[in-house]
Enzyme design. Sequence first.
Site, short mmCIF file in Angstrom:
data_model
loop_
_atom_site.label_atom_id
_atom_site.label_comp_id
_atom_site.label_asym_id
_atom_site.label_seq_id
_atom_site.Cartn_x
_atom_site.Cartn_y
_atom_site.Cartn_z
N CYS A 1 -20.01 2.70 -4.25
CA CYS A 1 -21.10 3.49 -3.56
C CYS A 1 -21.98 4.00 -4.40
CB CYS A 1 -20.45 4.76 -2.60
SG CYS A 1 -21.80 5.05 -1.50
N GLU B 1 0.75 -1.24 -0.17
CA GLU B 1 -0.06 -0.09 -0.01
C GLU B 1 0.85 1.16 -0.01
OE1 GLU B 1 -2.27 2.67 -0.36
OE2 GLU B 1 -3.39 0.93 -0.29
N CYS C 1 -26.52 -0.09 0.72
CA CYS C 1 -26.51 1.23 0.33
C CYS C 1 -27.46 2.07 1.31
CB CYS C 1 -27.06 1.44 -1.20
SG CYS C 1 -26.15 0.44 -2.33
#
Length: 404
Positions: free
Chosen positions: A167, A41, A347
């Site tokens: 999202c 990362e 959601c």
Amino acid sequence: MPPAALTPPHHHVVIVGGGTAGITVAARLRRAGVRDITLLEPSETHWYQPLWTLVGGGQAPLRASLRTEADVIPPGVRWLRERAAAVDPAARTVTTGSGRVLSYGRLVLAPGLRLDWDGVPGLATALGHDGVTSNYRPDLAPHTWELIRRMRRGTAVFTMPSGPVKCGGAPQKIAYLAADHWRKRGVLDAIRIILVLPEPAMFKVPVFSQALEETARRYGIEVRLRSEMTALDGAKRTAVITDHATGTDETVSYDLLHAVPPQRAPEWLADGPLADPGSPYGYVRADRETLQHPDFPQIFALGDVASLPTSKTGAAIRKQAPVVVANLLSGLRGRPATARYDGYTSCPLVTARHKMLLAEFDYDLRPTPSIPLIDTTRERTDMWFLKRYGLPQLYFKGMLKGRA
């Protein structure tokens, strides 16, 4: 046989990506006793991205979504601050951006996706000024709120691109938060709101689509279905909206434009041997139940980068991570993969200040509520408080610790 000095270092498990999926899997593996874990990362910052909608809506400070990467790396996990650049699944190696080569026994791909700001002509150059903003960048989410707060009249456009996005409710939620703010300020009647959505309905699950249709009607929002923004001229403050149902283009002048960029897999994966040939966006092929790559069972993919027929959300990762860990451990023990992911995702659909619907469903678009005896298909204040305060705590103290 190559000299020992040229043999790449070997690790039982290599995890690519230190976001939600990578950290959650690493924490669960550590709790299961796996010791040799290396995580790639490059960023030193870890964001809780679901909060950015509330930041853009003036309901949360940006700092609440921020942690350092060092704070979330599980103890005992080796963190390499490098970016993955290639995978050779036949040789079982990962090459980093600096040219370092790592050998793995099992590989977990969780690098997230790439925001393609250049995917809409004119968007990249207009972003951050000329009334253009996006909650998909943390530095611009506060700017979204400034634009909303200052607006008194004119036209506000909120767009969503075609293809999978992380999202999927976020492009709509900020429109509702803005409209609710303008209603409370008494200026909603002076503002034209256009919501541009590429899908044939406002939401894939009918019961929630109906609820969102009512929300849009309540605010007087013009909803353009089967449409998307295909060009932007920041200097002129105009956007081209293409209606894919009719093939026609309309040029709309705006005062505020909240844009969601097209999204794709990182290029090194999209152009490599692990990409799903059926995905035009380059996402990694994965069995929809075991989350293993069909051709290379030592490789698992989850989160935004996985080519799965479900929404790309943190809630989906919360259900995917235990499946990946269980099947990875089974493989290390010489056993078949028996854990199954059913496509669960969630959601949280914010429709007003302190109001929210909670859409939970599976691969078959069947509602799968996790809170019994509560009707989450209607707007609720308790669900808003869950999103603002409960879910961040679940994320930082539960998911990222391998406990939830």
